[in-house]
Design a protein around this motif. Structure first.
Motif, PDB file in Angstrom:
ATOM      1  N   ARG A 187       0.846  -1.200   0.000  1.00  0.00           N
ATOM      2  CA  ARG A 187       0.000   0.000   0.000  1.00  0.00           C
ATOM      3  C   ARG A 187       0.876   1.243   0.000  1.00  0.00           C
ATOM      4  N   VAL A 188       1.011   1.854  -1.170  1.00  0.00           N
ATOM      5  CA  VAL A 188       1.919   2.990  -1.299  1.00  0.00           C
ATOM      6  C   VAL A 188       1.395   4.207  -0.536  1.00  0.00           C
ATOM      7  N   GLY A 189       0.076   4.275  -0.296  1.00  0.00           N
ATOM      8  CA  GLY A 189      -0.482   5.380   0.465  1.00  0.00           C
ATOM      9  C   GLY A 189       0.082   5.483   1.869  1.00  0.00           C
ATOM     10  N   ALA A 190       0.582   4.371   2.399  1.00  0.00           N
ATOM     11  CA  ALA A 190       1.173   4.396   3.735  1.00  0.00           C
ATOM     12  C   ALA A 190       2.479   5.182   3.776  1.00  0.00           C
ATOM     13  N   LEU A 191       3.073   5.425   2.611  1.00  0.00           N
ATOM     14  CA  LEU A 191       4.337   6.158   2.543  1.00  0.00           C
ATOM     15  C   LEU A 191       4.151   7.665   2.367  1.00  0.00           C
ATOM     16  N   ILE A 192       2.943   8.100   2.062  1.00  0.00           N
ATOM     17  CA  ILE A 192       2.713   9.484   1.672  1.00  0.00           C
ATOM     18  C   ILE A 192       2.276  10.299   2.884  1.00  0.00           C
ATOM     19  N   PRO A 193       3.047  11.288   3.290  1.00  0.00           N
ATOM     20  CA  PRO A 193       2.618  12.117   4.421  1.00  0.00           C
ATOM     21  C   PRO A 193       1.477  13.040   4.026  1.00  0.00           C
ATOM     22  N   THR A 194       0.794  13.572   5.016  1.00  0.00           N
ATOM     23  CA  THR A 194      -0.326  14.476   4.749  1.00  0.00           C
ATOM     24  C   THR A 194       0.201  15.897   4.562  1.00  0.00           C
ATOM     25  N   ALA A 195       0.440  16.262   3.311  1.00  0.00           N
ATOM     26  CA  ALA A 195       0.804  17.637   2.943  1.00  0.00           C
ATOM     27  C   ALA A 195      -0.180  18.062   1.872  1.00  0.00           C
ATOM     28  N   ILE A 196      -0.855  19.200   2.064  1.00  0.00           N
ATOM     29  CA  ILE A 196      -1.943  19.567   1.159  1.00  0.00           C
ATOM     30  C   ILE A 196      -1.758  20.973   0.603  1.00  0.00           C
ATOM     31  N   ASP A 197      -2.412  21.194  -0.524  1.00  0.00           N
ATOM     32  CA  ASP A 197      -2.483  22.540  -1.087  1.00  0.00           C
ATOM     33  C   ASP A 197      -3.326  23.399  -0.150  1.00  0.00           C
ATOM     34  N   PRO A 198      -2.834  24.571   0.265  1.00  0.00           N
ATOM     35  CA  PRO A 198      -3.583  25.371   1.245  1.00  0.00           C
ATOM     36  C   PRO A 198      -4.889  25.936   0.708  1.00  0.00           C
ATOM     37  N   ILE A 199      -5.045  25.995  -0.614  1.00  0.00           N
ATOM     38  CA  ILE A 199      -6.272  26.538  -1.200  1.00  0.00           C
ATOM     39  C   ILE A 199      -7.281  25.424  -1.465  1.00  0.00           C
ATOM     40  N   SER A 200      -6.841  24.356  -2.112  1.00  0.00           N
ATOM     41  CA  SER A 200      -7.766  23.302  -2.539  1.00  0.00           C
ATOM     42  C   SER A 200      -7.904  22.171  -1.536  1.00  0.00           C
ATOM     43  N   GLY A 201      -6.923  22.019  -0.650  1.00  0.00           N
ATOM     44  CA  GLY A 201      -6.943  20.882   0.263  1.00  0.00           C
ATOM     45  C   GLY A 201      -6.547  19.576  -0.391  1.00  0.00           C
ATOM     46  N   GLN A 202      -6.053  19.617  -1.641  1.00  0.00           N
ATOM     47  CA  GLN A 202      -5.667  18.382  -2.321  1.00  0.00           C
ATOM     48  C   GLN A 202      -4.307  17.914  -1.829  1.00  0.00           C
ATOM     49  N   PRO A 203      -4.170  16.635  -1.490  1.00  0.00           N
ATOM     50  CA  PRO A 203      -2.889  16.133  -0.985  1.00  0.00           C
ATOM     51  C   PRO A 203      -1.819  16.033  -2.073  1.00  0.00           C
ATOM     52  N   GLU A 204      -0.580  16.116  -1.629  1.00  0.00           N
ATOM     53  CA  GLU A 204       0.555  15.975  -2.543  1.00  0.00           C
ATOM     54  C   GLU A 204       0.901  14.494  -2.702  1.00  0.00           C
ATOM     55  N   LEU A 205       0.029  13.784  -3.395  1.00  0.00           N
ATOM     56  CA  LEU A 205       0.199  12.344  -3.561  1.00  0.00           C
ATOM     57  C   LEU A 205       1.297  11.983  -4.550  1.00  0.00           C
ATOM     58  N   LYS A 206       1.700  12.920  -5.391  1.00  0.00           N
ATOM     59  CA  LYS A 206       2.710  12.630  -6.413  1.00  0.00           C
ATOM     60  C   LYS A 206       4.133  12.844  -5.912  1.00  0.00           C
ATOM     61  N   HIS A 207       4.297  13.228  -4.659  1.00  0.00           N
ATOM     62  CA  HIS A 207       5.631  13.622  -4.219  1.00  0.00           C
ATOM     63  C   HIS A 207       5.801  13.344  -2.732  1.00  0.00           C
ATOM     64  N   ALA A 208       6.722  12.447  -2.414  1.00  0.00           N
ATOM     65  CA  ALA A 208       7.110  12.212  -1.022  1.00  0.00           C
ATOM     66  C   ALA A 208       8.588  11.854  -1.024  1.00  0.00           C
ATOM     67  N   VAL A 209       9.255  12.132   0.070  1.00  0.00           N
ATOM     68  CA  VAL A 209      10.658  11.737   0.183  1.00  0.00           C
ATOM     69  C   VAL A 209      10.730  10.540   1.118  1.00  0.00           C
ATOM     70  N   VAL A 210      11.393   9.490   0.656  1.00  0.00           N
ATOM     71  CA  VAL A 210      11.459   8.240   1.409  1.00  0.00           C
ATOM     72  C   VAL A 210      12.911   7.811   1.605  1.00  0.00           C
ATOM     73  N   GLN A 211      13.102   7.010   2.618  1.00  0.00           N
ATOM     74  CA  GLN A 211      14.404   6.375   2.867  1.00  0.00           C
ATOM     75  C   GLN A 211      14.395   5.036   2.144  1.00  0.00           C
ATOM     76  N   ALA A 212      15.385   4.804   1.303  1.00  0.00           N
ATOM     77  CA  ALA A 212      15.487   3.550   0.562  1.00  0.00           C
ATOM     78  C   ALA A 212      16.674   2.740   1.086  1.00  0.00           C
ATOM     79  N   ARG A 213      16.408   1.524   1.497  1.00  0.00           N
ATOM     80  CA  ARG A 213      17.443   0.620   1.989  1.00  0.00           C
ATOM     81  C   ARG A 213      17.291  -0.744   1.319  1.00  0.00           C
ATOM     82  N   VAL A 214      18.408  -1.378   1.047  1.00  0.00           N
ATOM     83  CA  VAL A 214      18.363  -2.718   0.482  1.00  0.00           C
ATOM     84  C   VAL A 214      17.817  -3.680   1.527  1.00  0.00           C
ATOM     85  N   TRP A 215      16.903  -4.516   1.095  1.00  0.00           N
ATOM     86  CA  TRP A 215      16.375  -5.583   1.951  1.00  0.00           C
ATOM     87  C   TRP A 215      16.749  -6.909   1.312  1.00  0.00           C
ATOM     88  N   GLN A 216      17.342  -7.797   2.077  1.00  0.00           N
ATOM     89  CA  GLN A 216      17.812  -9.063   1.538  1.00  0.00           C
ATOM     90  C   GLN A 216      17.094 -10.221   2.222  1.00  0.00           C
TER      91      GLN A 216
END
Length: 900
Positions: free
Chosen positions: A683-712
């Motif tokens: 569920r990629v939505g679990a990675l997206i923080p709640t940041a919204i446009d102050p006028i429309s209230g639309q979330p910034e679903l297209k942009h999040a910064v994540v930590q990427a680590r190799v999993w073996q």
């Protein structure tokens, strides 16, 4: 007896007409309706597979209250009593509705009326908040109304198509194929100057077909369009007469653009695009009056989505490129009835019939028309604030209709947690298993596509009928009926007298015309007295539909008249904002971009039921640039663990890597479709923080910064079995159905022991079976186990240090049989595919054509054009959404042959 029924597709905002063949209460085939002006007979692969998604076993068929099946009377009474009690104790704002662009307009209208006029709260919002609300806010700010001014024909009439934040080749393929066909026809007619520019950080399937691709840094769209405004003004392309007569705010807007994007060099640096590419785009825009800018989620799903959309509109207003054939800003929706929901006021900050909360006269007007006893007086909570209020206990009861916010919302785990502690969660849905339905106290079975009856409005303002094809399954009821019954049980029955959808549509049309006098864009006055027969026969039509425009209105604003108090459009100064967070690959911090795949839609509750739609991209892979993969130390098909940053990370997921040079360095891409029903950690939505446009209230679903680590993982594998497992034991897993067999792909931190514990687990799951055979393959460390009874296989497990790559369909076919032959058993244990030729990953889902077969045809049969491949293999001849893939395979295969 077989019969044909015309209806409308329930997927994206294109609103394609569908001709369905019905026999014995079953939809047995669908095709595009040649009579519908949106698609003219075409359907994408998702639409073409609609009849394959109508699985009765997947449906919610009976109402239930706290786990107990009840009749409708009891369920309605429980909903009404629960809502009344919450309102009595905590007030109307302690109740919320969260509705959906998948509802029909009639459903939407009744829900909005009940909430805002009779319960007395504006806490009704819709998943269109996640899709279109920034475009809505920009249009209202610029035009004074939520108006899309264009017509789909403009996509063909334009000489310059600018697609920004839109991978239309995958997300709106029918429109994209109309664009491409128009460009091809122009070239064949000797008019090659019909161009396409694609603005997208990724080199998508759409970008592959473009004359120019601008791979801008994420979030810099407003810089690019501010720079375009400056360039056009410097070269005398802005229309001074139009600006003076029909607009306001130009001088301030231009001055701000000059300050923020005054030179091509500055724009190129901010956007991280070569100067010559910026110049090429600007020169084409300067010399091409017939210009359409087509924009979608990449613009809207941002903390500055309204400003980005406004920067596009500014360019069109300053040049007068609006309301004319082939010239318009054109926002495209992702949902089938996002616009219908906006017509009735389905968003919390909207009223009804395009009236507004900031106008007391509008509030009074709606109150008088509805004769509403408890009319709300101000806007309610947008989606993100609404679910925050649920989590904080301010909202005590929530009714969710036809949507899956536990998957689709940002901060998805917190949405789940909020619902888990809410006093009353009511969910209306047609499917019996969704992440959100799992949280419900009251479950209400709603009708789905093929049973629903009403109207939808597509992205060009075209209202179409979605007709019932078959009778509802089980005890499923229409959403409007459910809401109406609850209104009656709450004591509001006299104001909700509806017996059929036309009763609601007629009232909806009457409200649109009520005290309108051409002061509002949305006007269905011609339908104010529509009869049942006229409603049943309704042809697709673009609003406004009035006595002056009885055949509808193709384009708006061609006369330069807008719906602002001054009658003039507003240009608005845009100061571009940087994204809320940026990548730092040296610390393994990457920008994550999310989006849709070609053959899936939203959370796969429907498309996931059609097996052929699962073949093009069967797992949620994370796309990584090869240089980033090398720096991370992850190999192709290796695993990454992605986690949100911060002191309180919102979630994490694990996904296999696919290397892609279409990615910018420092950026990742993941699809949005997987849920807890079919995956763990998908569920990629679990990675997206709640940041919204102050006028429309639309979330910034297209942009999040994540930590990427190799999993073996120590162990990876696949399991085929006849039924889904209640509790899959692995750290991460993915489930799908192939040929009626459930297939799991899994990975585990710790290896499942190869002897007694494995056998113990198999016996726990299939106690009537036994270990039939096991083979330990020394060549690759893979173990293969057959478990069953006699010659009947109940489960087949392949596992080892790497993920096996079998012919999944062949294996599933073997397990379908009650008995299995000795040769097939040997092949299963040896990891062979029964001598069948592997066609490779599916490229053309419509005709089931695989990559290996296509490459062979290119390299060994000389089929080096899309047309030649289509003639021989049929690929690309139906919906056309695989054509960009075919072009890529032709290019890479031909280059491979040359290099050899």
């Amino acid at each position: 007896m077989k019969r044909r029924v015309d209806t409308t597709c329930p997927y994206c905002g294109v609103g394609c007409g569908v001709s369905a063949l019905v026999h014995d209460q079953q939809v047995i085939a669908v095709e595009g309706s040649a009579r519908h002006p949106a698609n003219r007979g075409r359907l994408c692969v998702k639409g073409s597979a609609l009849h394959e998604t109508l699985d009765p076993q997947a449906r919610l068929l009976q109402p239930s209250v706290r786990g107990e099946t009840v009749d409708w009377s009891t369920a309605i009474n429980e909903v009404a009593t629960g809502l009344r009690q919450v309102i009595k104790e905590h007030g109307p704002d302690s109740v919320a509705f969260y509705v959906s662009g998948q509802l029909l307009t009639e459903d939407y209208y009744v829900a909005n009326k009940l909430m805002k006029g009779f319960i007395g709260s504006s806490n009704i919002d819709t998943n269109s908040r996640l899709c279109m609300s920034s475009a809505v806010a920009a249009q209202k700010r610029a035009f004074g109304s939520d108006t899309v001014p264009a017509h789909y024909d403009d996509l063909e009439l334009a000489d310059l198509l600018v697609l920004t934040g839109s991978n239309a080749a995958w997300t709106h393929p029918v429109l994209f194929q109309r664009m491409m066909a128009a460009r091809t026809a122009a070239q064949e007619a000797g008019a090659p100057d019909k161009r396409m520019v694609v603005i997208d950080p990724r080199r998508t399937a759409t970008a592959e077909s473009a004359d120019l691709h601008l791979a801008i840094r994420p979030g810099t769209d407003a810089v690019l369009f501010n720079g375009l405004l400056v360039w056009l003004h410097q070269r005398g392309i802005t229309n001074a007469a139009y600006i003076k007569r029909h607009t306001q705010g130009f001088a301030e807007t231009l001055a701000t653009a000059q300050q923020t994007a005054g030179s091509v060099a500055a724009v190129a640096q901010a956007c991280a695009v070569p100067v010559q590419d910026i110049v090429q785009f600007y020169e084409w825009a300067a010399e091409t009056p017939n210009m359409v800018t087509f924009y979608s989620m990449g613009i809207n799903q941002s903390t500055s989505g309204v400003d980005k959309a406004q920067s596009i509109i500014n360019v069109h207003l300053a040049t007068g490129r609006i309301g004319k054939p082939g010239a318009a800003p054109f926002s495209i929706t992702g949902q089938p009835n996002a616009m219908g929901g906006r017509e009735v006021g389905g968003l919390a900050n909207q009223l009804a019939a395009h009236m507004n909360w900031d106008n007391p006269d509008d509030i009074n007007r709606v109150e008088r028309f509805w004769r509403a006893p408890n009319m709300a007086r101000e806007a309610g909570l947008n989606a993100t604030d609404l679910f925050s209020a649920v989590g904080e206990g301010r909202i005590k009861a929530i009714w969710i209709m036809a949507t899956n916010p536990v998957v689709s919302m940002p901060d998805a785990d917190r949405v789940r947690a909020a619902l888990a502690q809410c006093d009353l969660v009511i969910v209306s849905d047609c499917m019996q298993h969704t992440d959100t339905l799992d949280m419900a106290h009251i479950r209400l079975p709603a009708t789905g596509w093929s049973e629903k009856d009403g109207t939808v409005t597509n992205s060009e303002r075209r209202i179409s009928r979605q007709r019932a094809l078959v009778k509802p399954l089980g005890e499923a009821q229409h959403d409007w009926w459910i809401i109406t019954q609850v209104a009656h049980a709450m004591g509001f029955g006299a104001s909700f007298p509806y017996q059929q959808p036309v009763d609601i549509f007629r009232e909806h049309a009457q409200l649109s015309a009520y005290e309108n006098n051409a002061t509002r864009d949305f006007d269905l006055s011609l339908y104010a007295d529509i009869s049942t027969a006229e409603y049943d026969a309704m042809a697709p039509m673009q609003w406004p539909i009035t006595a002056k425009a009885p055949m509808g209105t193709a384009r708006l604003f061609g006369d330069g008249q807008f719906f602002t108090p001054e009658g003039k459009a507003r240009l608005f100064p845009i100061v571009p904002r940087r994204p809320v967070a940026e990548a730092n690959p040296e610390q393994s911090h990457f920008v994550l971009n999310t989006g849709r795949l070609r053959d899936q839609w939203h959370t796969m509750t429907r498309t996931g039921l059609a097996e052929r739609l699962d073949q093009h991209a069967p797992e949620p892979r994370v796309s990584v640039h090869p240089d980033d993969a090398e720096a991370l130390g992850v190999s192709p098909d290796g695993w990454l663990n992605l986690a949100t940053l911060g002191d309180q990370p919102t979630g994490e997921l694990k996904a296999r890597v696919v290397l892609s040079t279409t990615q910018r360095r420092g950026e990742l891409f993941m699809p949005i479709h997987w849920t807890h029903q079919n995956s763990r950690h998908g569920r990629v939505g679990a990675l997206i923080p709640t940041a919204i446009d102050p006028i429309s209230g639309q979330p910034e679903l297209k942009h999040a910064v994540v930590q990427a680590r190799v999993w073996q993982p120590q162990q990876q594998g696949m399991l085929w079995c006849r039924q889904p497992l209640p509790n899959p034991p692995w750290d991460t897993w993915l489930m799908r159905t192939v040929g009626g067999i459930t297939v799991y792909q899994f990975a585990a931190e710790r290896a499942l022991a190869l002897d007694a514990p494995l056998e113990t687990w198999l016996r726990d799951e299939w106690p009537y079976g036994e270990l039939l055979q096991r083979f330990d393959d020394a060549t690759n460390g893979m173990t293969r186990v057959l478990w069953g009874q006699g010659n009947r296989i109940e489960a087949l497990v392949w596992f080892g240090p790497t993920m096996p790559q079998p012919d999944i369909a062949w294996v599933a076919n073997c397990l379908q049989a009650d008995t299995i032959s000795a040769p097939d058993r040997r092949d299963l244990l040896a990891g062979r595919s029964g001598g069948q030729e592997d066609a490779g990953p599916t490229v053309c889902s419509c005709h089931q054509v695989g990559e290996y077969r296509i490459r062979h045809a290119i390299q060994h049969e000389g089929l080096t054009t899309v047309a030649a491949l289509g003639k021989a293999l049929k690929c690309g001849t139906q919906c056309g959404s695989c054509i960009p893939d075919l072009q890529r395979l032709i290019s890479t295969s031909v280059e491979s042959v040359k290099s050899d």
